[in-house]
Write a protein that holds these residues in place. Sequence first.
Motif, PDB file in Angstrom:
ATOM      1  N   ALA A 194       0.862  -1.165   0.037  1.00 58.20           N
ATOM      2  CA  ALA A 194      -0.191   0.032  -0.053  1.00 58.20           C
ATOM      3  C   ALA A 194       0.765   1.269   0.160  1.00 58.20           C
ATOM      4  O   ALA A 194       0.412   2.255  -0.583  1.00 58.20           O
ATOM      5  CB  ALA A 194      -0.940  -0.008   1.431  1.00 58.20           C
ATOM      6  N   THR A 195       2.163   1.215   0.801  1.00 59.54           N
ATOM      7  CA  THR A 195       2.592   2.418   0.933  1.00 59.54           C
ATOM      8  C   THR A 195       4.278   2.339   0.100  1.00 59.54           C
ATOM      9  O   THR A 195       4.763   3.635   0.090  1.00 59.54           O
ATOM     10  CB  THR A 195       3.019   2.736   2.479  1.00 59.54           C
ATOM     11  N   GLY A 196       4.677   1.241   0.039  1.00 61.19           N
ATOM     12  CA  GLY A 196       6.025   1.161  -0.675  1.00 61.19           C
ATOM     13  C   GLY A 196       7.167   1.519   0.436  1.00 61.19           C
ATOM     14  O   GLY A 196       8.364   1.599   0.229  1.00 61.19           O
ATOM     15  N   ALA A 213      11.517  -3.969  10.591  1.00 62.39           N
ATOM     16  CA  ALA A 213      10.367  -4.826  10.004  1.00 62.39           C
ATOM     17  C   ALA A 213      10.886  -5.517   8.855  1.00 62.39           C
ATOM     18  O   ALA A 213      10.324  -6.785   8.572  1.00 62.39           O
ATOM     19  CB  ALA A 213       9.065  -3.928   9.696  1.00 62.39           C
ATOM     20  N   ARG A 214      11.586  -4.966   7.822  1.00 54.92           N
ATOM     21  CA  ARG A 214      12.439  -5.966   6.775  1.00 54.92           C
ATOM     22  C   ARG A 214      13.056  -7.129   7.391  1.00 54.92           C
ATOM     23  O   ARG A 214      12.866  -8.024   6.731  1.00 54.92           O
ATOM     24  CB  ARG A 214      13.149  -4.814   6.074  1.00 54.92           C
ATOM     25  N   MET A 215      13.755  -6.863   8.467  1.00 56.11           N
ATOM     26  CA  MET A 215      14.563  -8.159   8.741  1.00 56.11           C
ATOM     27  C   MET A 215      13.694  -9.068   9.507  1.00 56.11           C
ATOM     28  O   MET A 215      13.895 -10.239   9.018  1.00 56.11           O
ATOM     29  CB  MET A 215      15.611  -7.563   9.948  1.00 56.11           C
ATOM     30  N   TRP A 216      12.465  -8.841  10.334  1.00 62.57           N
ATOM     31  CA  TRP A 216      11.705  -9.804  10.718  1.00 62.57           C
ATOM     32  C   TRP A 216      11.036 -10.498   9.260  1.00 62.57           C
ATOM     33  O   TRP A 216      10.851 -11.591   9.387  1.00 62.57           O
ATOM     34  CB  TRP A 216      10.630  -9.000  11.478  1.00 62.57           C
ATOM     35  N   ASP A 243      13.002 -10.162  -4.722  1.00 63.10           N
ATOM     36  CA  ASP A 243      12.190  -9.575  -5.616  1.00 63.10           C
ATOM     37  C   ASP A 243      10.986  -8.791  -5.216  1.00 63.10           C
ATOM     38  O   ASP A 243      10.487  -7.874  -5.768  1.00 63.10           O
ATOM     39  CB  ASP A 243      11.790 -10.842  -6.677  1.00 63.10           C
ATOM     40  N   LEU A 244      10.198  -9.606  -4.349  1.00 66.22           N
ATOM     41  CA  LEU A 244       8.870  -8.767  -3.777  1.00 66.22           C
ATOM     42  C   LEU A 244       9.410  -7.241  -3.423  1.00 66.22           C
ATOM     43  O   LEU A 244       8.608  -6.362  -3.725  1.00 66.22           O
ATOM     44  CB  LEU A 244       8.445  -9.567  -2.709  1.00 66.22           C
ATOM     45  N   PHE A 245      10.402  -7.220  -2.228  1.00 66.54           N
ATOM     46  CA  PHE A 245      10.827  -5.851  -1.753  1.00 66.54           C
ATOM     47  C   PHE A 245      11.070  -4.856  -3.157  1.00 66.54           C
ATOM     48  O   PHE A 245      10.761  -3.938  -3.108  1.00 66.54           O
ATOM     49  CB  PHE A 245      11.815  -6.051  -0.945  1.00 66.54           C
ATOM     50  N   TYR A 246      11.893  -5.630  -3.945  1.00 69.39           N
ATOM     51  CA  TYR A 246      12.488  -4.869  -4.930  1.00 69.39           C
ATOM     52  C   TYR A 246      11.518  -4.250  -5.815  1.00 69.39           C
ATOM     53  O   TYR A 246      11.687  -3.137  -6.480  1.00 69.39           O
ATOM     54  CB  TYR A 246      13.440  -5.511  -5.733  1.00 69.39           C
ATOM     55  N   ARG A 247      10.302  -4.897  -6.100  1.00 70.85           N
ATOM     56  CA  ARG A 247       9.330  -4.271  -6.792  1.00 70.85           C
ATOM     57  C   ARG A 247       8.391  -3.471  -6.212  1.00 70.85           C
ATOM     58  O   ARG A 247       7.886  -2.447  -6.826  1.00 70.85           O
ATOM     59  CB  ARG A 247       8.287  -5.638  -7.321  1.00 70.85           C
TER      60      ARG A 247
END
Length: 418
Positions: A144-146, A152-155, A173-177
């Motif tokens: 929703a926000t990018g 939180a990214r580490m968890w 890939d999910l994060f990168y998108r």
Amino acid sequence: MSGAIADPDRTSGLERLDEFANRAASRYTKSRSFDFGPGRRANISTLSPYVRHRLVLEQELLETVLRRHSPAAASKFVEEVFWRAYFKGWLEQHPEVWGDYRISVSSLLGKLDADADLLQRYNSAVEGNTGIECFDAWIHELRATGYLHNHARMWFASIWVFTLGLPWQLGADLFYRYLLDADPASNTLSWRWVCGLHTRGKTYLARPSNIVKYTDNRFNPQGQLASSAPPVRETRVFPVQPLPVTQALLPNEHFGLLITEEDACPVSLLDDQVPVTVLGALATKMRSPLPVGTAACEFAYGAVADAVERVTRQLAVSGELSTANDWGTLLVEWATKNHLNTIATAYAPVGPVAELLATASKQLDRFGIRLLQLRRPYDSLTWPHAKRGFFKLKEQIPLLLERMEIADGRSKLGSAAV
């Protein structure tokens, strides 16, 4: 300015930096690890989307913060700035890691249709239907926000790999998108670090007690998470490669300026020379074989559009913005139309922009058009210290600040101007 990410322009980035700088010392050190949720981001800077696209430069972060705090008081924030340089410099000297990741993503996406169990677990994760409340909330926030808090990214990455048993490459890939600040180096290497590949054998395990504490009791995944994190293994060894030689414009060169999402403040690279014309080009949709998030595309587009507008206004030259995917044809036609023998652009580190430039360069060569990539002195100063672990670069921070003449809030590396 402490809530959602503002507009993708340099003015907004500088305003956010000015607003945050007073909080960059003890307050930041004490609270930066807490993820209080969307709309409660006053404990962190949320400057990463601006810095990733270089709407705001790293030395500007350091200059602004160190005008208000001593290096010791702001040490945690200063280290975070240098982590970015470390990741980019490390990947630049180990580019095969990126190539291996790209091949793995394509291969794993192809395997999803052939592996019903993997496909089901993957879809549950990316749709936020795992039943793990915190993880599902983070995926919805990301889409929703990018944006996600770094903790939180580490968890999230740990749960993805060790609890859900999914390939780290598909999570990266999910994060990168979707991330507004998605950076090939920081994103790829952070995921590799979590699963024990960047620092061999050292993994990151998301623990319920840690999540409870640092989400301010918003989540408690007790009994839902993996209790161990065995390292992911790989057989490839990625050798260190030398950094490319720096390039420079010739005096009084007749050139066009190409602006990409890698650097939205290119004027400071030109040594007071003025281009004939300016072109902005986007590579955002090349991040993945899958669709890239709308917010990420819009932020990158806005950053490049803002840069084109600022540069053409400042230098009183013509400019245009293109979303074409074939950069070879785009650049040849642009150069031919404007009678250019040279195209200059900010150096593109490992990633989609570098890939597009490498392909385009071969086509430009056939037409006798030279492509120059101008690397920032900041990168040339920091990247050589990023061959191994971050500690080697961290040891050099006082010397690096001294060499930049930045400890007193000034920098001999220059400003970004407009």
